[in-house]
Scaffold this motif. Structure first.
Motif, PDB file in Angstrom:
ATOM      1  N   LEU A 203       0.914  -1.205   0.038  1.00  0.00           N
ATOM      2  CA  LEU A 203       0.071  -0.065   0.056  1.00  0.00           C
ATOM      3  C   LEU A 203       0.719   1.174  -0.038  1.00  0.00           C
ATOM      4  O   LEU A 203       2.134   1.063   0.216  1.00  0.00           O
ATOM      5  N   LYS A 204       0.284   2.388  -0.363  1.00  0.00           N
ATOM      6  CA  LYS A 204       0.939   3.608  -0.254  1.00  0.00           C
ATOM      7  C   LYS A 204       1.511   3.635   1.261  1.00  0.00           C
ATOM      8  O   LYS A 204       0.610   3.605   2.129  1.00  0.00           O
ATOM      9  N   VAL A 205       2.686   4.128   1.579  1.00  0.00           N
ATOM     10  CA  VAL A 205       3.303   4.240   2.798  1.00  0.00           C
ATOM     11  C   VAL A 205       3.861   5.612   3.077  1.00  0.00           C
ATOM     12  O   VAL A 205       4.529   6.425   2.129  1.00  0.00           O
ATOM     13  N   VAL A 206       3.698   6.318   4.295  1.00  0.00           N
ATOM     14  CA  VAL A 206       4.380   7.537   4.411  1.00  0.00           C
ATOM     15  C   VAL A 206       5.346   6.920   5.741  1.00  0.00           C
ATOM     16  O   VAL A 206       4.865   6.147   6.469  1.00  0.00           O
ATOM     17  N   ASP A 207       6.319   7.671   6.006  1.00  0.00           N
ATOM     18  CA  ASP A 207       7.205   7.239   6.799  1.00  0.00           C
ATOM     19  C   ASP A 207       7.702   8.357   7.985  1.00  0.00           C
ATOM     20  O   ASP A 207       8.274   9.252   7.631  1.00  0.00           O
ATOM     21  N   GLU A 208       6.844   8.326   8.865  1.00  0.00           N
ATOM     22  CA  GLU A 208       7.028   9.121   9.989  1.00  0.00           C
ATOM     23  C   GLU A 208       8.317   8.912  10.925  1.00  0.00           C
ATOM     24  O   GLU A 208       9.009   9.902  11.520  1.00  0.00           O
ATOM     25  N   ASN A 209       8.672   7.810  10.695  1.00  0.00           N
ATOM     26  CA  ASN A 209       9.910   7.347  11.664  1.00  0.00           C
ATOM     27  C   ASN A 209      11.232   8.155  11.149  1.00  0.00           C
ATOM     28  O   ASN A 209      11.821   8.459  11.919  1.00  0.00           O
ATOM     29  N   THR A 210      11.204   8.150   9.661  1.00  0.00           N
ATOM     30  CA  THR A 210      12.502   8.851   9.134  1.00  0.00           C
ATOM     31  C   THR A 210      12.606  10.133   9.689  1.00  0.00           C
ATOM     32  O   THR A 210      13.698  10.641   9.808  1.00  0.00           O
ATOM     33  N   VAL A 211      11.399  10.966   9.427  1.00  0.00           N
ATOM     34  CA  VAL A 211      11.653  12.433   9.554  1.00  0.00           C
ATOM     35  C   VAL A 211      11.873  12.462  10.919  1.00  0.00           C
ATOM     36  O   VAL A 211      12.452  13.737  11.489  1.00  0.00           O
ATOM     37  N   THR A 212      11.482  11.785  11.979  1.00  0.00           N
ATOM     38  CA  THR A 212      11.574  12.294  13.531  1.00  0.00           C
ATOM     39  C   THR A 212      12.757  11.661  14.248  1.00  0.00           C
ATOM     40  O   THR A 212      13.120  12.066  15.003  1.00  0.00           O
ATOM     41  N   THR A 213      13.314  10.842  13.399  1.00  0.00           N
ATOM     42  CA  THR A 213      14.553  10.413  14.039  1.00  0.00           C
ATOM     43  C   THR A 213      15.771  10.888  13.405  1.00  0.00           C
ATOM     44  O   THR A 213      16.972  10.209  13.625  1.00  0.00           O
ATOM     45  N   LEU A 214      15.998  11.823  12.540  1.00  0.00           N
ATOM     46  CA  LEU A 214      17.085  12.447  12.056  1.00  0.00           C
ATOM     47  C   LEU A 214      17.874  12.964  13.400  1.00  0.00           C
ATOM     48  O   LEU A 214      17.384  13.268  14.272  1.00  0.00           O
ATOM     49  N   ALA A 215      19.156  12.742  13.149  1.00  0.00           N
ATOM     50  CA  ALA A 215      20.049  13.299  14.294  1.00  0.00           C
ATOM     51  C   ALA A 215      19.473  14.560  15.053  1.00  0.00           C
ATOM     52  O   ALA A 215      19.606  15.625  14.501  1.00  0.00           O
ATOM     53  N   GLY A 216      19.228  14.318  16.409  1.00  0.00           N
ATOM     54  CA  GLY A 216      18.918  15.641  17.036  1.00  0.00           C
ATOM     55  C   GLY A 216      17.479  15.940  17.003  1.00  0.00           C
ATOM     56  O   GLY A 216      17.329  17.017  17.610  1.00  0.00           O
ATOM     57  N   VAL A 217      16.715  15.511  15.821  1.00  0.00           N
ATOM     58  CA  VAL A 217      15.459  16.282  15.756  1.00  0.00           C
ATOM     59  C   VAL A 217      14.360  15.706  16.487  1.00  0.00           C
ATOM     60  O   VAL A 217      13.528  16.460  17.051  1.00  0.00           O
ATOM     61  N   MET A 218      14.438  14.343  16.814  1.00  0.00           N
ATOM     62  CA  MET A 218      13.254  13.730  17.482  1.00  0.00           C
ATOM     63  C   MET A 218      12.988  14.404  18.955  1.00  0.00           C
ATOM     64  O   MET A 218      11.767  14.842  19.008  1.00  0.00           O
ATOM     65  N   ASN A 219      13.816  14.755  19.733  1.00  0.00           N
ATOM     66  CA  ASN A 219      13.558  15.126  20.808  1.00  0.00           C
ATOM     67  C   ASN A 219      13.103  16.624  20.780  1.00  0.00           C
ATOM     68  O   ASN A 219      12.367  17.153  21.670  1.00  0.00           O
ATOM     69  N   ALA A 220      13.552  17.413  19.742  1.00  0.00           N
ATOM     70  CA  ALA A 220      13.089  18.863  19.537  1.00  0.00           C
ATOM     71  C   ALA A 220      11.536  18.843  19.013  1.00  0.00           C
ATOM     72  O   ALA A 220      10.939  19.759  19.256  1.00  0.00           O
ATOM     73  N   LEU A 221      11.141  17.735  18.745  1.00  0.00           N
ATOM     74  CA  LEU A 221       9.744  17.578  18.160  1.00  0.00           C
ATOM     75  C   LEU A 221       8.639  17.461  19.124  1.00  0.00           C
ATOM     76  O   LEU A 221       7.197  17.352  18.730  1.00  0.00           O
ATOM     77  N   TYR A 222       9.020  16.676  19.915  1.00  0.00           N
ATOM     78  CA  TYR A 222       8.075  15.830  20.871  1.00  0.00           C
ATOM     79  C   TYR A 222       8.124  16.516  22.304  1.00  0.00           C
ATOM     80  O   TYR A 222       9.178  17.008  22.912  1.00  0.00           O
ATOM     81  N   THR A 223       7.054  16.479  22.929  1.00  0.00           N
ATOM     82  CA  THR A 223       7.130  16.844  24.343  1.00  0.00           C
ATOM     83  C   THR A 223       7.749  15.839  25.236  1.00  0.00           C
ATOM     84  O   THR A 223       8.317  15.012  25.007  1.00  0.00           O
ATOM     85  N   THR A 224       8.005  16.351  26.342  1.00  0.00           N
ATOM     86  CA  THR A 224       8.901  15.285  27.385  1.00  0.00           C
ATOM     87  C   THR A 224       8.358  14.091  27.656  1.00  0.00           C
ATOM     88  O   THR A 224       9.241  12.978  28.166  1.00  0.00           O
ATOM     89  N   ASP A 225       7.056  13.731  27.361  1.00  0.00           N
ATOM     90  CA  ASP A 225       6.707  12.336  27.305  1.00  0.00           C
ATOM     91  C   ASP A 225       7.478  11.427  26.200  1.00  0.00           C
ATOM     92  O   ASP A 225       7.456  10.198  26.357  1.00  0.00           O
TER      93      ASP A 225
END
Length: 144
Positions: free
Chosen positions: A99-121
């Motif tokens: 099926l058509k797939v979008v990849d949230e994982n790649t965009v949010t796990t780039l070096a140093g990006v994930m923690n900046a995009l998410y709340t403390t939880d």
């Protein structure tokens, strides 16, 4: 709309509501599921059963499912290490569905990006995180 895969009756009633979206001319239904399932420790088999039921229900009323490779969870709680193993397993399987797939994982796990995009939880994106993820989804959908 957030749908927990562990409650199949909720999924199917929600899908029925989504049929009005398809009838209005937008056949694409974007499925973002798995984070709560990974935290709960649901097996791949349990996840697959409910995910496939959701896809079948969407297709039954003419919808076109778009699946998502979900993001890893942050490290805010000890349970996330095991949950991230499940996220990897879920994502690998979702990518095999044809099926058509979008990849949230790649965009949010780039070096140093994930923690900046998410709340403390480590689970819920901040407003800026939602914008980055949404723009990435749109770009990926237009490419596919």
């Amino acid at each position: 709309m957030c749908i927990r895969l562990s409650n199949l009756s909720t999924i199917l009633s929600s899908v029925t509501e989504l049929s009005t979206v398809v009838k209005s001319g937008n056949p694409y239904i974007h499925i973002v599921c798995g984070i709560n399932d990974a935290i709960a420790g649901r097996t791949l088999a349990q996840f697959q059963t409910d995910y496939l039921a959701l896809i079948q229900a969407i297709k039954a009323f003419g919808g076109i499912p778009v699946v998502t490779k979900i993001a890893y969870l942050g490290t805010a709680a000890s349970g996330y290490v095991a949950a991230n193993v499940l996220v990897t397993t879920y994502n690998t399987w979702v990518g095999t569905l044809g099926l058509k797939v979008v990849d949230e994982n790649t965009v949010t796990t780039l070096a140093g990006v994930m923690n900046a995009l998410y709340t403390t939880d480590g689970i819920h994106p901040i407003d800026f995180g939602h914008a980055i993820i949404a723009n990435s989804f749109l770009t990926q959908l237009l490419k596919n």
